[in-house]
Design a protein around this motif. Structure first.
Motif, PDB file in Angstrom:
ATOM      1  N   LYS A  83       0.841  -1.206   0.000  1.00 46.04           N
ATOM      2  CA  LYS A  83       0.000   0.000   0.000  1.00 46.04           C
ATOM      3  C   LYS A  83       0.871   1.249   0.000  1.00 46.04           C
ATOM      4  O   LYS A  83       1.978   1.254   0.541  1.00 46.04           O
ATOM      5  N   HIS A  84       0.336   2.314  -0.579  1.00 50.35           N
ATOM      6  CA  HIS A  84       1.087   3.555  -0.745  1.00 50.35           C
ATOM      7  C   HIS A  84       1.674   4.060   0.571  1.00 50.35           C
ATOM      8  O   HIS A  84       2.863   4.355   0.662  1.00 50.35           O
ATOM      9  N   ALA A  85       0.843   4.168   1.590  1.00 48.88           N
ATOM     10  CA  ALA A  85       1.304   4.704   2.880  1.00 48.88           C
ATOM     11  C   ALA A  85       2.369   3.790   3.495  1.00 48.88           C
ATOM     12  O   ALA A  85       3.356   4.267   4.068  1.00 48.88           O
ATOM     13  N   ASP A  86       2.193   2.480   3.348  1.00 49.13           N
ATOM     14  CA  ASP A  86       3.175   1.528   3.889  1.00 49.13           C
ATOM     15  C   ASP A  86       4.513   1.645   3.165  1.00 49.13           C
ATOM     16  O   ASP A  86       5.577   1.569   3.781  1.00 49.13           O
ATOM     17  N   LEU A  87       4.466   1.843   1.853  1.00 44.77           N
ATOM     18  CA  LEU A  87       5.700   1.976   1.085  1.00 44.77           C
ATOM     19  C   LEU A  87       6.459   3.241   1.478  1.00 44.77           C
ATOM     20  O   LEU A  87       7.683   3.221   1.645  1.00 44.77           O
ATOM     21  N   LEU A  88       5.723   4.338   1.659  1.00 46.68           N
ATOM     22  CA  LEU A  88       6.372   5.580   2.102  1.00 46.68           C
ATOM     23  C   LEU A  88       7.015   5.386   3.470  1.00 46.68           C
ATOM     24  O   LEU A  88       8.131   5.849   3.722  1.00 46.68           O
ATOM     25  N   GLU A  89       6.336   4.693   4.371  1.00 47.56           N
ATOM     26  CA  GLU A  89       6.875   4.444   5.710  1.00 47.56           C
ATOM     27  C   GLU A  89       8.095   3.530   5.653  1.00 47.56           C
ATOM     28  O   GLU A  89       9.060   3.729   6.386  1.00 47.56           O
ATOM     29  N   LYS A  90       8.070   2.526   4.788  1.00 47.89           N
ATOM     30  CA  LYS A  90       9.230   1.642   4.626  1.00 47.89           C
ATOM     31  C   LYS A  90      10.446   2.438   4.141  1.00 47.89           C
ATOM     32  O   LYS A  90      11.569   2.223   4.598  1.00 47.89           O
ATOM     33  N   CYS A  91      10.219   3.349   3.230  1.00 46.50           N
ATOM     34  CA  CYS A  91      11.304   4.199   2.730  1.00 46.50           C
ATOM     35  C   CYS A  91      11.898   5.020   3.869  1.00 46.50           C
ATOM     36  O   CYS A  91      13.113   5.086   4.028  1.00 46.50           O
ATOM     37  N   LYS A  92      11.042   5.611   4.676  1.00 49.94           N
ATOM     38  CA  LYS A  92      11.515   6.424   5.804  1.00 49.94           C
ATOM     39  C   LYS A  92      12.249   5.566   6.829  1.00 49.94           C
ATOM     40  O   LYS A  92      13.241   6.008   7.423  1.00 49.94           O
ATOM     41  N   ALA A  93      11.795   4.325   7.036  1.00 46.55           N
ATOM     42  CA  ALA A  93      12.465   3.424   7.981  1.00 46.55           C
ATOM     43  C   ALA A  93      13.878   3.113   7.505  1.00 46.55           C
ATOM     44  O   ALA A  93      14.821   3.062   8.301  1.00 46.55           O
ATOM     45  N   VAL A  94      14.044   2.925   6.209  1.00 46.93           N
ATOM     46  CA  VAL A  94      15.385   2.671   5.662  1.00 46.93           C
ATOM     47  C   VAL A  94      16.274   3.899   5.881  1.00 46.93           C
ATOM     48  O   VAL A  94      17.439   3.778   6.265  1.00 46.93           O
ATOM     49  N   LEU A  95      15.730   5.081   5.671  1.00 48.28           N
ATOM     50  CA  LEU A  95      16.508   6.305   5.886  1.00 48.28           C
ATOM     51  C   LEU A  95      16.883   6.485   7.357  1.00 48.28           C
ATOM     52  O   LEU A  95      18.004   6.904   7.669  1.00 48.28           O
ATOM     53  N   ARG A  96      15.951   6.166   8.262  1.00 52.13           N
ATOM     54  CA  ARG A  96      16.210   6.321   9.707  1.00 52.13           C
ATOM     55  C   ARG A  96      17.337   5.409  10.192  1.00 52.13           C
ATOM     56  O   ARG A  96      17.945   5.681  11.214  1.00 52.13           O
ATOM     57  N   THR A  97      17.594   4.330   9.479  1.00 51.20           N
ATOM     58  CA  THR A  97      18.581   3.338   9.924  1.00 51.20           C
ATOM     59  C   THR A  97      19.821   3.349   9.033  1.00 51.20           C
ATOM     60  O   THR A  97      20.376   2.299   8.704  1.00 51.20           O
ATOM     61  N   GLN A  98      20.239   4.541   8.637  1.00 52.59           N
ATOM     62  CA  GLN A  98      21.435   4.700   7.800  1.00 52.59           C
ATOM     63  C   GLN A  98      21.341   3.838   6.539  1.00 52.59           C
ATOM     64  O   GLN A  98      22.222   3.048   6.225  1.00 52.59           O
TER      65      GLN A  98
END
Length: 166
Positions: A83-98
């Motif tokens: 889902k769109h919102a989940d994909l955006l959150e996954k992207c942010k999670a990757v950024l948050r963890t270097q």
């Protein structure tokens, strides 16, 4: 008249000399490449890089007017399973963890880092290389990520901006 003939002969000579030199260079290049291929095959030194990933999800364009995509309509029709919102959150999670280095399970097992100068790097090589960069030490301050958007033509791709401030 003799000057014209002399100049013409000079031009012809130079053209012929450059043409022959070009052929010789191509022959040498061909022979060296073949030799390198043979040495690589015999010694087993070939670096077997994984093949770059191929875009697997795409959406046919829908236009609101000439040259302007109907982004929402295209995203609504997208067949990407996340889902769109989940994909955006996954992207942010990757950024948050270097970029996933602090939490490698965020990256797919078949993850490939593809960049014009570096790579493709498989997951393990990427984590090893990127973890050693110490990005936060090199660029202190805030990355200021913003403008997260899904690509309407490649619905599994997230685009965003970063404007660092030191």
């Amino acid at each position: 008249m003799l000057g014209k003939i002399s100049r013409t002969a000079g031009h012809l000579y130079c053209t012929l000399a450059l043409y022959l030199a070009s052929l010789l260079i191509e022959l040498i290049d061909f022979l060296i490449r073949k030799l390198v291929t043979i040495v690589t095959a015999v010694t087993g030194i070939e670096n077997k890089k994984p093949k770059p990933w191929i875009q697997t999800f795409s959406t046919e364009p829908v236009w609101t007017e000439k040259n302007f995509l109907d982004e929402q309509s295209m995203l609504d029709r997208a067949d990407f399973p996340i889902k769109h919102a989940d994909l955006l959150e996954k992207c942010k999670a990757v950024l948050r963890t270097q970029f996933g280095c602090e939490k490698p399970e965020l990256l797919a097992e078949d993850f490939l880092f593809i960049f014009p100068v570096v790579g493709p790097l498989p997951k393990a090589e990427f984590i090893e290389a990127f973890s050693s960069f110490k990005v936060e030490e090199a660029f202190p301050g805030s990355a200021n990520f913003f403008g997260f958007n899904l690509d309407p033509m490649e619905p599994n791709r997230v685009w965003f901006f970063s404007r660092s401030v030191v």
